[in-house]
Design a protein around this motif. Sequence first.
Motif, mmCIF file in Angstrom:
data_model
loop_
_atom_site.group_PDB
_atom_site.id
_atom_site.type_symbol
_atom_site.label_atom_id
_atom_site.label_comp_id
_atom_site.label_asym_id
_atom_site.label_seq_id
_atom_site.Cartn_x
_atom_site.Cartn_y
_atom_site.Cartn_z
ATOM 1 N N ALA A 1 -6.479 16.818 -0.574
ATOM 2 C CA ALA A 1 -5.463 17.658 -1.217
ATOM 3 C C ALA A 1 -4.411 18.108 -0.206
ATOM 4 O O ALA A 1 -3.196 18.040 -0.484
ATOM 5 C CB ALA A 1 -6.125 18.854 -1.887
ATOM 6 N N ALA B 1 -2.244 15.168 0.801
ATOM 7 C CA ALA B 1 -1.270 14.826 -0.236
ATOM 8 C C ALA B 1 -0.067 15.756 -0.171
ATOM 9 O O ALA B 1 1.086 15.324 -0.341
ATOM 10 C CB ALA B 1 -1.924 14.886 -1.612
ATOM 11 N N GLU B 2 -0.302 17.037 0.082
ATOM 12 C CA GLU B 2 0.799 17.987 0.253
ATOM 13 C C GLU B 2 1.658 17.584 1.451
ATOM 14 O O GLU B 2 2.893 17.649 1.408
ATOM 15 C CB GLU B 2 0.255 19.391 0.460
ATOM 16 N N GLU C 1 -15.576 13.617 -5.584
ATOM 17 C CA GLU C 1 -14.570 14.174 -4.682
ATOM 18 C C GLU C 1 -13.730 13.069 -4.063
ATOM 19 O O GLU C 1 -12.497 13.193 -3.943
ATOM 20 C CB GLU C 1 -15.253 14.994 -3.588
ATOM 21 N N GLU D 1 -11.390 11.531 -6.825
ATOM 22 C CA GLU D 1 -10.279 12.423 -7.134
ATOM 23 C C GLU D 1 -9.293 12.513 -5.971
ATOM 24 O O GLU D 1 -8.080 12.594 -6.171
ATOM 25 C CB GLU D 1 -10.819 13.807 -7.493
ATOM 26 N N GLY D 2 -9.822 12.489 -4.754
ATOM 27 C CA GLY D 2 -8.964 12.527 -3.577
ATOM 28 C C GLY D 2 -8.067 11.302 -3.484
ATOM 29 O O GLY D 2 -6.884 11.409 -3.127
ATOM 30 N N ARG E 1 -6.863 9.599 -5.899
ATOM 31 C CA ARG E 1 -5.798 9.724 -6.892
ATOM 32 C C ARG E 1 -4.759 10.774 -6.506
ATOM 33 O O ARG E 1 -3.576 10.606 -6.802
ATOM 34 C CB ARG E 1 -6.407 9.976 -8.272
ATOM 35 N N ARG E 2 -5.184 11.821 -5.841
ATOM 36 C CA ARG E 2 -4.217 12.798 -5.330
ATOM 37 C C ARG E 2 -3.274 12.130 -4.326
ATOM 38 O O ARG E 2 -2.059 12.338 -4.353
ATOM 39 C CB ARG E 2 -4.942 13.947 -4.630
ATOM 40 N N ALA F 1 -0.881 9.492 -5.858
ATOM 41 C CA ALA F 1 0.234 10.065 -6.615
ATOM 42 C C ALA F 1 1.487 10.205 -5.753
ATOM 43 O O ALA F 1 2.594 10.350 -6.289
ATOM 44 C CB ALA F 1 -0.161 11.426 -7.183
ATOM 45 N N GLN F 2 1.318 10.153 -4.433
ATOM 46 C CA GLN F 2 2.448 10.175 -3.511
ATOM 47 C C GLN F 2 2.840 8.733 -3.197
ATOM 48 O O GLN F 2 2.044 7.982 -2.644
ATOM 49 C CB GLN F 2 2.081 10.930 -2.227
#
Length: 291
Positions: A162, A165-166, A194, A197-198, A200-201, A204-205
């Motif tokens: 997460a 990704a930021e 985890e 989901e990670g 995909r986070r 998304a970038q």
Amino acid sequence: MKVIDTHVHFWDIDAVPVPWLTPAGEAYSGDNRKLPTRYTDVELLAGAGDVDVLKIVNVEAKSGDPLAETRWLQHLAERAGHPDAIVAMVDLSAADAAEQLAQHARSPNLRGIRQILNVHADPVYDYVGRHYMAEPQWRANLSALAAHGLSFDLQIYPSQAALAAELAAENADIMFILNHAGMCVDRHRAGWREWREGLRRLAAQRNVVTKISGLAMFDHHWTIESLRPYVLETIEAFGPERCMFASNFPVDGLHAGYAATWHAYAEIVADASGAERDAMFVGNAERYYRI
């Protein structure tokens, strides 16, 4: 089969110190005492079998002198043609990080920087014990990669996805190359979730791509079927256009032959189109590492 290997570690402990090999010991990835003290294009190509290695991307090997390592690798490239791309180590938390970058950038084959970021509650898996991505100075120095036209090899665990990704969202002008398919370290149901989901986070970038590699570090007795879900889940998250295969040799060589590794990948994606396979084994590497 033709491949570009996007994650290899060359070293020669007589030329540049590699502290974790002198003396070597047990690690989660295997018994490092079985690793060679010298590994270059000569040793890789001699063990490649029927795999036609077109180009090689060398990723820093946690040497004791990163700048000397880059200069040694550049010398290898000028002598023998490999590595075709160099991913060097710079401590982006250091006061002289800008000068370090400038020194490494003098090597024509430099394409990116890696600073290992893995943090884990279990000391067996923890690399750095420090959340660099949360440090303002580190983040400011990371942004300087864009001015040099460099990518960043992102080595993290799923729990860090997460924040990573930021970081990617804040640095849209830097290409982030996720190492080892996001390193699914915790091999249980919650860990799988985890990791999934990670991925995909991060996917998304649009400035994040990934290397599918290093799977044997967590699966010493792997089979094609045990690797299959990790390979296919990564491709599902990123799409074939943002995935690259790699060997992680000689580290993964503790648990696999070089050709066997590549043929396992090929079998897993046998149902992909020819264009998709060409992209994952060759074309994406040329594009993302500019080689």
